[in-house]
Scaffold this motif. Structure first.
Motif, mmCIF file in Angstrom:
data_model
loop_
_atom_site.group_PDB
_atom_site.id
_atom_site.type_symbol
_atom_site.label_atom_id
_atom_site.label_comp_id
_atom_site.label_asym_id
_atom_site.label_seq_id
_atom_site.Cartn_x
_atom_site.Cartn_y
_atom_site.Cartn_z
ATOM 1 N N ARG A 147 -56.277 90.910 1.883
ATOM 2 C CA ARG A 147 -56.878 90.280 0.527
ATOM 3 C C ARG A 147 -55.817 90.252 -0.167
ATOM 4 O O ARG A 147 -55.429 89.294 -1.090
ATOM 5 N N ASP A 148 -54.922 91.655 -0.336
ATOM 6 C CA ASP A 148 -53.570 92.323 -1.349
ATOM 7 C C ASP A 148 -52.870 90.446 -1.776
ATOM 8 O O ASP A 148 -51.964 90.338 -2.088
ATOM 9 N N ALA A 149 -52.666 90.435 0.006
ATOM 10 C CA ALA A 149 -51.535 89.133 0.569
ATOM 11 C C ALA A 149 -52.488 87.796 -0.558
ATOM 12 O O ALA A 149 -51.410 87.397 -0.901
ATOM 13 N N ILE A 150 -53.814 87.398 -0.564
ATOM 14 C CA ILE A 150 -54.220 86.309 -0.834
ATOM 15 C C ILE A 150 -53.929 86.210 -2.748
ATOM 16 O O ILE A 150 -53.183 85.457 -3.042
ATOM 17 N N ASN A 151 -54.205 87.752 -3.331
ATOM 18 C CA ASN A 151 -54.390 87.769 -4.709
ATOM 19 C C ASN A 151 -52.450 87.661 -5.114
ATOM 20 O O ASN A 151 -52.714 87.339 -6.043
ATOM 21 N N ASP A 152 -51.702 88.194 -4.144
ATOM 22 C CA ASP A 152 -50.208 88.368 -5.124
ATOM 23 C C ASP A 152 -49.699 87.503 -4.755
ATOM 24 O O ASP A 152 -48.757 87.293 -5.430
ATOM 25 N N SER A 153 -49.798 86.005 -3.707
ATOM 26 C CA SER A 153 -49.150 84.816 -3.323
ATOM 27 C C SER A 153 -48.817 84.202 -5.235
ATOM 28 O O SER A 153 -49.760 84.137 -5.603
ATOM 29 N N SER A 154 -48.148 84.123 -5.434
ATOM 30 C CA SER A 154 -47.395 83.130 -6.316
ATOM 31 C C SER A 154 -47.711 81.682 -6.150
ATOM 32 O O SER A 154 -47.771 80.627 -6.876
ATOM 33 N N ASP A 155 -48.112 81.456 -5.343
ATOM 34 C CA ASP A 155 -48.443 79.876 -4.982
ATOM 35 C C ASP A 155 -50.189 79.446 -5.428
ATOM 36 O O ASP A 155 -50.241 78.332 -4.470
ATOM 37 N N ASN A 156 -50.797 80.916 -5.283
ATOM 38 C CA ASN A 156 -51.593 81.051 -5.170
ATOM 39 C C ASN A 156 -52.638 80.509 -6.539
ATOM 40 O O ASN A 156 -52.137 81.559 -7.389
ATOM 41 N N ASP A 157 -53.164 78.747 -6.877
ATOM 42 C CA ASP A 157 -53.633 79.199 -7.885
ATOM 43 C C ASP A 157 -54.639 78.784 -7.958
ATOM 44 O O ASP A 157 -55.872 78.394 -9.035
ATOM 45 N N SER A 158 -56.033 78.796 -6.193
ATOM 46 C CA SER A 158 -57.137 78.436 -6.607
ATOM 47 C C SER A 158 -58.224 79.151 -6.570
ATOM 48 O O SER A 158 -59.440 78.788 -6.263
ATOM 49 N N ILE A 159 -57.261 80.212 -5.442
ATOM 50 C CA ILE A 159 -58.791 80.908 -4.583
ATOM 51 C C ILE A 159 -58.535 82.502 -4.990
ATOM 52 O O ILE A 159 -57.348 83.503 -5.788
ATOM 53 N N ASN A 160 -60.182 83.447 -5.055
ATOM 54 C CA ASN A 160 -59.563 84.961 -5.722
ATOM 55 C C ASN A 160 -60.630 85.200 -4.568
ATOM 56 O O ASN A 160 -61.433 84.346 -3.190
ATOM 57 N N ALA A 161 -59.832 86.275 -3.810
ATOM 58 C CA ALA A 161 -60.306 87.187 -2.362
ATOM 59 C C ALA A 161 -60.292 88.682 -2.724
ATOM 60 O O ALA A 161 -59.849 89.427 -3.311
ATOM 61 N N THR A 162 -61.841 89.181 -2.101
ATOM 62 C CA THR A 162 -62.470 89.822 -2.538
ATOM 63 C C THR A 162 -63.317 90.515 -1.059
ATOM 64 O O THR A 162 -62.867 90.644 -0.319
ATOM 65 N N ILE A 163 -63.088 92.304 -1.339
ATOM 66 C CA ILE A 163 -63.969 92.996 0.134
ATOM 67 C C ILE A 163 -65.266 93.104 -0.274
ATOM 68 O O ILE A 163 -65.583 93.806 -1.433
ATOM 69 N N ILE A 164 -66.017 92.904 0.339
ATOM 70 C CA ILE A 164 -67.611 93.590 0.407
ATOM 71 C C ILE A 164 -67.726 94.031 1.269
ATOM 72 O O ILE A 164 -67.298 94.086 2.706
ATOM 73 N N THR A 165 -68.238 95.941 1.099
ATOM 74 C CA THR A 165 -68.385 96.237 2.334
ATOM 75 C C THR A 165 -70.251 96.501 2.253
ATOM 76 O O THR A 165 -70.441 97.034 1.426
ATOM 77 N N ASP A 166 -70.473 96.573 3.876
ATOM 78 C CA ASP A 166 -71.997 96.919 3.595
ATOM 79 C C ASP A 166 -72.292 97.778 5.075
ATOM 80 O O ASP A 166 -70.992 98.316 5.255
ATOM 81 N N ASP A 167 -73.018 97.914 5.849
ATOM 82 C CA ASP A 167 -73.383 98.990 6.659
ATOM 83 C C ASP A 167 -72.570 98.255 7.885
ATOM 84 O O ASP A 167 -73.140 99.197 8.954
ATOM 85 N N THR A 168 -72.451 97.220 8.101
ATOM 86 C CA THR A 168 -71.991 96.479 9.536
ATOM 87 C C THR A 168 -70.265 97.217 8.766
ATOM 88 O O THR A 168 -69.249 96.808 9.974
ATOM 89 N N GLY A 169 -69.396 96.916 8.109
ATOM 90 C CA GLY A 169 -68.405 97.575 8.068
ATOM 91 C C GLY A 169 -67.657 95.803 6.560
ATOM 92 O O GLY A 169 -68.648 95.819 6.134
ATOM 93 N N GLN A 170 -66.233 96.235 6.377
ATOM 94 C CA GLN A 170 -65.822 95.466 5.574
ATOM 95 C C GLN A 170 -65.586 93.925 5.611
ATOM 96 O O GLN A 170 -65.864 93.149 6.697
ATOM 97 N N HIS A 171 -66.102 93.101 4.895
ATOM 98 C CA HIS A 171 -66.133 91.203 4.823
ATOM 99 C C HIS A 171 -65.219 90.909 3.752
ATOM 100 O O HIS A 171 -64.909 90.897 2.663
#
Length: 468
Positions: A147-171
């Protein structure tokens, strides 16, 4: 330090005499300088007021010379479903609009991972719209690190990455920054296990709506859609529809259901700038005229401070000539302010006949615009020629400012003359005191000699004193 006692020898009031002589010399010179200073100050104030009034007239006419102010469009139809705006390319008329659906931003969701688990090794190529970038994933990288690598990429102008955690784990949740089908997210994986599409290793994050879909699509990328006049359906990657109808921008805000009324758009031509601009011009001109009459007054009741002044006469004469001139617009057409309803009474005061103006606008608004603004083939219309005339007087290097600067320099010269006068009067005072003190000493010496001679005579044998 020496102390002089003026007049002790002669008995004359030397100090009073010197002060009187100095004042007699100083008073006429000071009166002359005061008169000159008052005249210059009055002239600067009067000419400054004239310049300010001319600038107000000039500014009022400048607004009528701006082509962007003409033939604007007034719109109605903003409601809960759409907002609209229009420029001069929009033609007057009415339309119905139905918002079928809004544009959405694509969003995908990965399977669940343990927070500390390595996802897999390889390269992720993410794209949305025209933007594409690579993320290198190590064999120990967790979902959070990806997630951090995606958000921190200097070439990324189009996508936001985040994590949602539910009972089964991280998504891992990837969201497109822009809406519409063209901005759909695509994740391609080069997995070091040799299989880029299975559900093992890094390929578990792969997604392509037209191919492998190891991640889940939470929100599909959709274009906004509207229907105009019940028959013309238009799509847009955003909720804004520009120039679908010439000159009109429609922004969809909410989809309309079957029971909702259609949105009705109305476009009308707006030429209010012409009347408001002329009213501002007339108001500023009449204020200038009143000032001019006061400055140039010449009657039994008194004269204005610029009575007979060639500058005042010249600028007002040029201005009246400019206002009454007719402008040749070509093809046998011509216009003047009087034809646009600007009327003059016998005192030169202007007023606006709105009926005459509206008739001319309704007849040919393009011709009215050409009168003020000019056409592409010439150097400008009435507003430009008017500005050229006013600038001759009002510019920072114009004729009025040159006069103000000249008078200001003369004021500064008067200050210098005052200093010089004070120095001369001080020298005169010193000289007179020296002369009168010398005279006083001489008189004292003569008096002393007279007393001595008198005493000697009285002591001579045979001299009989009368002091008995």
């Amino acid at each position: 330090m020496s102390i002089s006692f003026n007049g002790l020898g002669s008995g004359l009031a030397v100090s009073d005499i010197v002060d009187a002589l100095v004042n007699a010399e100083q008073a006429p010179a000071e009166a002359r300088l005061n008169t000159q200073e008052s005249t210059l100050t009055t002239d600067i104030s009067a000419v400054g007021a004239l310049k300010s009034a001319l600038q107000q007239v000039q500014t009022a006419m400048e607004a009528l010379g701006d082509a962007d102010n003409y033939q604007k469009r007034s719109t109605s139809g903003n409601d809960d479903f759409i907002s609209i705006s229009a420029d001069e390319d929009a033609q007057p008329g009415g339309y119905s609009v139905k918002v079928n659906n809004l544009a959405t931003e694509h969003k995908i969701l990965s399977e669940a991972f343990d927070a500390d688990a390595a996802v897999g090794e390889g390269t992720m190529t993410l794209s949305s719209g025209e933007n594409s970038f690579d993320i290198e994933v190590s064999d120990t990288a967790t979902l959070s690190e990806i997630r951090d690598a995606i958000n921190d990429s200097s070439d990324n102008d189009s996508i936001n990455a985040t994590i949602i955690t539910d009972d089964t784990g991280q998504h891992l949740v990837l969201s497109a920054k822009e809406s519409g089908l063209e901005n759909e997210i695509k994740v391609e994986v080069t997995d070091t296990d040799g299989n880029n599409t299975d559900t093992n290793g890094l390929s578990r994050l792969a997604f392509d709506s037209a191919g492998v879909q190891n991640a889940s699509e939470i929100i599909a990328a959709t274009d906004a859609s509207i229907t105009i006049d019940g028959s013309l359906t238009v799509s847009s990657s955003s909720n804004t529809f520009t120039d679908v109808i010439d000159g009109i921008t429609i922004t969809a805000k909410k989809a309309q259901g079957t029971d909702d009324d259609l949105s009705d758009i109305s476009v009308t031509e707006n030429n209010n700038n012409i009347q408001s601009g002329l009213n501002n011009f007339i108001s500023s001109y009449n204020e200038l005229l009143e000032l001019s009459n006061n400055l140039g007054a010449s009657s039994e009741d008194g004269a204005g401070v610029m009575a007979g002044d060639s500058l005042l006469r010249g600028v007002m004469s040029k201005l009246r000539e400019q206002i009454t001139d007719s402008v040749d617009l070509g093809n046998g057409n011509s216009l003047s302010l009087s034809q646009l309803g600007v009327e003059t009474d016998r005192y030169g005061v202007l007023s606006l006949n709105t009926e005459t103006l509206n008739e001319q606008i309704d007849s040919d608004v393009d011709l009215v615009q050409q009168f003020f603004v000019g056409s592409d083939e010439d150097e400008g219309g009435f507003a430009q020629s008017f500005d050229d005339l006013m600038s001759f007087y009002t510019d920072s290097d114009g004729i009025i400012q040159n006069r103000i600067d000249s008078k200001t320099n003369q004021l500064e010269d008067i200050d210098d003359q005052r200093l010089s006068l004070a120095s001369r009067m001080e020298s005169l005072s010193d000289r007179l005191y020296a002369q009168y003190n010398a005279m006083d000493l001489l008189v004292a010496s003569l008096n002393s000699t007279s007393s001595y001679v008198q005493a000697q005579l009285e002591n001579m044998p045979g001299v009989v004193s009368n002091n008995s």
